[in-house]
Design an enzyme around this catalytic site. Structure first.
Site, short mmCIF file in Angstrom:
data_model
loop_
_atom_site.label_atom_id
_atom_site.label_comp_id
_atom_site.label_asym_id
_atom_site.label_seq_id
_atom_site.Cartn_x
_atom_site.Cartn_y
_atom_site.Cartn_z
N PRO A 100 0.84 -1.21 0.00
CA PRO A 100 0.00 0.00 0.00
C PRO A 100 0.87 1.26 0.00
O PRO A 100 1.90 1.31 0.68
CB PRO A 100 -0.80 -0.11 1.30
CG PRO A 100 -0.74 -1.56 1.67
CD PRO A 100 0.56 -2.08 1.15
N ALA A 103 1.46 4.43 3.33
CA ALA A 103 0.78 3.77 4.45
C ALA A 103 1.75 3.33 5.55
O ALA A 103 1.38 2.59 6.46
CB ALA A 103 0.01 2.57 3.92
N GLY A 104 3.02 3.75 5.44
CA GLY A 104 4.00 3.40 6.46
C GLY A 104 4.66 2.05 6.24
O GLY A 104 5.36 1.54 7.11
N SER A 108 7.77 3.33 -1.16
CA SER A 108 8.69 4.10 -2.02
C SER A 108 10.10 3.52 -1.95
O SER A 108 10.79 3.41 -2.96
CB SER A 108 8.69 5.58 -1.63
OG SER A 108 9.20 5.75 -0.33
N ALA A 109 10.52 3.10 -0.76
CA ALA A 109 11.87 2.53 -0.64
C ALA A 109 11.95 1.19 -1.39
O ALA A 109 12.94 0.90 -2.05
CB ALA A 109 12.23 2.34 0.83
N ASP A 151 14.39 2.95 5.98
CA ASP A 151 13.50 2.19 5.09
C ASP A 151 14.29 1.49 3.98
O ASP A 151 14.15 0.29 3.77
CB ASP A 151 12.44 3.11 4.46
CG ASP A 151 11.41 3.59 5.48
OD1 ASP A 151 11.59 3.32 6.69
OD2 ASP A 151 10.41 4.22 5.07
C1 MEV Z 1 9.40 6.25 8.04
O1 MEV Z 1 9.23 4.89 7.70
C2 MEV Z 1 10.16 6.41 9.30
C3 MEV Z 1 10.40 7.82 9.79
O2 MEV Z 1 11.20 7.71 10.96
C4 MEV Z 1 11.09 8.69 8.77
C5 MEV Z 1 12.55 8.29 8.52
O3 MEV Z 1 13.14 7.53 9.30
O4 MEV Z 1 13.09 8.77 7.52
C6 MEV Z 1 9.11 8.51 10.19
#
Ligand code: MEV
Length: 318
Positions: A100, A103-104, A108-109, A151
């Site tokens: 997704p 969505a965390g 993208s990575a 990521d």
């Molecule tokens: C994103 O997956 C994690 C954050 O800590 C951003 C980052 O580490 O670049 C929110």
């Protein structure tokens, strides 16, 4: 010529997001059940290179040259092209993803890693994981401003990691598989927006925010040991404390808090938002016997999608 195929998994941050941007350690784990797949063929006798995007809900074909300058696909491909001294051959790249977006879960990575791996092999270049990671970070930088690099690192190495900006990445051992449930709030937020919000909060109230970032760093250290020895209750407690700290930073949302609470009421050992926050997915850890109840509780309480899986990781060579 057979197509070059490369894949990259999604990820979750189990502990330490946001604080990792400020130099504290964090723990991230690859999630193999969601992936980006890239396949590349030479576009023989074609005037142009083409990108075919294939997702469940939509299909799109775009010419490589028609992609925006800052398009992450274009940037990842160009980063690899920069490694050769000749005009690259035309290609047909098909990209499909079950991760997704926004969505965390590292969409993208994973895209950057899969394209970097695939395109380098297509051009006959051998890249080590460290080199792939550096290129994937470059692409992440364009999208996220100043990402910590966690990521792209966890996705490149495909192993649970303890990450901090100033130290070498170390693999984390999770000896016994841990059951996790990922639940979607249905809301989408860009990581860079939440990172900016936390930055603003830090600037406004350094005396409040700085100790919270340090507290998160401390939780990560405890969690590393608890994960190694499979101390599930402790892992769960640390996750809840991490969620509360993230909430104080401003990274949570009503929906995330509701899903965290729902999972705890239904027997999860711990739960927290994962990734940038403000929306996207949360993660809950549970004993195998209570996973079903936690999942159905999350759906009743508003989760729009559930991913039920396990995390595990014995040390392997780089
Ligand atoms: C994103 O997956 C994690 C954050 O800590 C951003 C980052 O580490 O670049 C929110």
């Amino acid at each position: 010529m057979p197509a070059i195929i490369s894949k990259a998994s999604g990820k979750i941050i189990l502990f330490g997001e946001h604080a990792v941007v400020y130099g504290y350690p964090a723990i991230a784990v690859p999630i193999d059940t969601i992936q980006v797949k890239v396949s590349i063929l030479p576009a023989i006798n074609k005037e142009q290179s083409i990108i075919k995007l294939r997702n469940i809900n939509w299909h799109d074909d775009v010419l490589f040259t028609a992609l925006d300058e800052n398009d992450p696909i274009r940037i990842s491909i160009k980063n690899v092209f920069a490694l050769i001294n000749q005009t690259p051959p035309h290609f047909e790249m098909t990209i499909s993803s079950s991760i997704p977006i926004a969505a965390g879960l590292g969409s993208s990575a994973a895209l950057a890693v899969a394209i970097t791996k695939g395109m380098s092999r297509f051009l006959g270049i051998y890249l080590s994981n460290d080199e792939i990671n550096v290129l994937a970070y470059k692409s992440e930088e364009i999208q996220h401003g100043s990402p910590s690099g966690i990521d792209n690192s966890v996705i490149t190495f495909g192993h649970p990691i303890l990450y901090s900006k100033s130290k070498e990445i170390s693999q984390i051992e999770i000896r016994n598989a841990i059951h996790i449930i990922l639940a979607d709030t249905g809301k989408r937020t860009l990581t860079k927006d939440v990172v900016s919000l936390v930055k603003k909060n830090l600037k406004k109230k350094p005396d409040v925010i700085k100790p919270i970032l340090a507290e998160i760093g401390g939780l990560v250290e405890k969690a590393t040991d608890a994960l190694l020895y499979g101390r599930l209750k402790e892992i769960g407690n640390l996750m809840v404390r991490n969620h509360i700290a993230l909430k104080k930073l401003g990274a949570s949302s009503i929906e995330l808090d509701q899903l965290v609470e729902s999972s705890l009421i239904n027997g999860a050992l711990g739960a927290k938002l994962c990734g940038g926050g403000k929306g996207g997915y949360m993660v809950a850890v549970c004993e195998p016997a209570s996973c079903e109840r936690v999942s159905s509780g999350l759906v009743s309480d508003g989760a729009t999608h559930i991913i039920s899986t396990t995390i595990v990781g014995s040390k392997k060579g780089k």
